[in-house]
Design an enzyme around this catalytic site. Sequence first.
Site, PDB file in Angstrom:
ATOM      1  N   LYS A  13      36.077  16.902  19.375  1.00  0.00           N
ATOM      2  CA  LYS A  13      37.463  17.344  19.554  1.00  0.00           C
ATOM      3  C   LYS A  13      38.023  16.938  20.917  1.00  0.00           C
ATOM      4  CE  LYS A  13      35.910  22.070  20.353  1.00  0.00           C
ATOM      5  NZ  LYS A  13      35.571  21.958  21.751  1.00  0.00           N
ATOM      6  N   ARG A  85      39.662  30.842  20.534  1.00  0.00           N
ATOM      7  CA  ARG A  85      38.306  30.860  20.011  1.00  0.00           C
ATOM      8  C   ARG A  85      37.960  32.168  19.329  1.00  0.00           C
ATOM      9  NH1 ARG A  85      36.047  26.363  23.224  1.00  0.00           N
ATOM     10  NH2 ARG A  85      33.812  26.332  23.179  1.00  0.00           N
ATOM     11  N   ARG A 119      23.723  14.418  24.239  1.00  0.00           N
ATOM     12  CA  ARG A 119      24.965  14.257  25.006  1.00  0.00           C
ATOM     13  C   ARG A 119      24.706  14.173  26.513  1.00  0.00           C
ATOM     14  NH1 ARG A 119      30.211  17.959  23.940  1.00  0.00           N
ATOM     15  NH2 ARG A 119      29.104  19.681  24.938  1.00  0.00           N
ATOM     16  N   ARG A 152      24.826  18.874  30.529  1.00  0.00           N
ATOM     17  CA  ARG A 152      25.553  20.101  30.869  1.00  0.00           C
ATOM     18  C   ARG A 152      24.622  21.308  30.807  1.00  0.00           C
ATOM     19  NH1 ARG A 152      31.033  20.505  27.391  1.00  0.00           N
ATOM     20  NH2 ARG A 152      30.235  22.591  27.016  1.00  0.00           N
ATOM     21  N   ARG A 163      26.302  29.216  20.824  1.00  0.00           N
ATOM     22  CA  ARG A 163      27.673  28.702  20.738  1.00  0.00           C
ATOM     23  C   ARG A 163      28.047  28.443  19.274  1.00  0.00           C
ATOM     24  NH1 ARG A 163      26.613  23.896  24.500  1.00  0.00           N
ATOM     25  NH2 ARG A 163      28.785  23.242  24.307  1.00  0.00           N
TER      26      ARG A 163
HETATM   27  P1  AMP Z   1      33.455  23.748  25.513  1.00  0.00           P
HETATM   28  O1  AMP Z   1      33.580  22.810  26.657  1.00  0.00           O
HETATM   29  O2  AMP Z   1      34.674  23.812  24.661  1.00  0.00           O
HETATM   30  O3  AMP Z   1      32.189  23.516  24.717  1.00  0.00           O
HETATM   31  O4  AMP Z   1      33.303  25.210  26.148  1.00  0.00           O
HETATM   32  C1  AMP Z   1      32.215  25.497  26.987  1.00  0.00           C
HETATM   33  C2  AMP Z   1      32.131  26.999  27.241  1.00  0.00           C
HETATM   34  O5  AMP Z   1      33.321  27.441  27.913  1.00  0.00           O
HETATM   35  C3  AMP Z   1      32.024  27.877  26.014  1.00  0.00           C
HETATM   36  O6  AMP Z   1      30.707  27.953  25.497  1.00  0.00           O
HETATM   37  C4  AMP Z   1      32.490  29.219  26.602  1.00  0.00           C
HETATM   38  O7  AMP Z   1      31.517  29.780  27.437  1.00  0.00           O
HETATM   39  C5  AMP Z   1      33.641  28.761  27.508  1.00  0.00           C
HETATM   40  N1  AMP Z   1      34.924  28.699  26.778  1.00  0.00           N
HETATM   41  C6  AMP Z   1      35.644  27.599  26.476  1.00  0.00           C
HETATM   42  N2  AMP Z   1      36.754  27.932  25.826  1.00  0.00           N
HETATM   43  C7  AMP Z   1      36.743  29.268  25.701  1.00  0.00           C
HETATM   44  C8  AMP Z   1      37.618  30.207  25.100  1.00  0.00           C
HETATM   45  N3  AMP Z   1      38.750  29.833  24.482  1.00  0.00           N
HETATM   46  N4  AMP Z   1      37.282  31.527  25.179  1.00  0.00           N
HETATM   47  C9  AMP Z   1      36.157  31.939  25.798  1.00  0.00           C
HETATM   48  N5  AMP Z   1      35.277  31.099  26.364  1.00  0.00           N
HETATM   49  C10 AMP Z   1      35.568  29.776  26.322  1.00  0.00           C
END
Ligand code: AMP
Length: 201
Positions: A13, A85, A119, A152, A163
């Site tokens: 995404k 989310r 990744r 990461r 997740r």
């Molecule tokens: P991502 O980069 O989208 O995989 O997000 C990495 C991490 O950021 C997630 O596992 C959450 O810990 C936090 N995170 C990202 N977006 C949100 C959201 N909308 N609400 C809460 N935590 C978020």
Amino acid sequence: MNLILIGPQGSGKGTQAGRLAKRFGLCHLSSGDILRSVEGELKEEVNEFMKRGELVPNELVFKVLKKSMESSKCKKGFILDGFPRNKAQAEELKKIVNIDKCIEIVISDVEAMKRISGRRTCAKCGAVYNVDSLRPKVEGVCDLCGGRLVIRDDDNESALKRRLQLYHRETEKILPMFNFVKIDGEQDASEVFRNILKVLE
Ligand code: AMP
């Protein structure tokens, strides 16, 4: 035009949101990237949630994201990547903006595990690579900015399982709240992009 793009970890995404932002002159708001760049006293608290694969508390996410949405760079519209989310975030969002299109990029958990375990992410610009399918020209170095490629903190097996669990348990609950179109994310990235464009036509 305001868009929402959601999908499980590794669905691509971020890549698709970046391409769409360029094509339509929209701003790309990745809640994950925004949270990773939080500085100051909140940084440690945010990191604690992120590295365990837990969701960061809603008020905090909303506060930082709202600030970005209101930035002048977003005046032509935005693509929300990874937000909302859960139901509470979706309800808050609905109160303040109008959303034009919503897309879910779908991949299986098995594919997500496979993609995330390979990744590598640029520590400087956030560009994403994969040891199997998208290798950089020089091992360990970002093609775009020369930054160092790292794994990461939350791209490990236990955080990823959590997740994915939260994706199915919390994020999928927002699907009936908007008019989501599902796109198969297990195809070639260019094909995924073409299919998204069709939805936006
Ligand atoms: P991502 O980069 O989208 O995989 O997000 C990495 C991490 O950021 C997630 O596992 C959450 O810990 C936090 N995170 C990202 N977006 C949100 C959201 N909308 N609400 C809460 N935590 C978020």
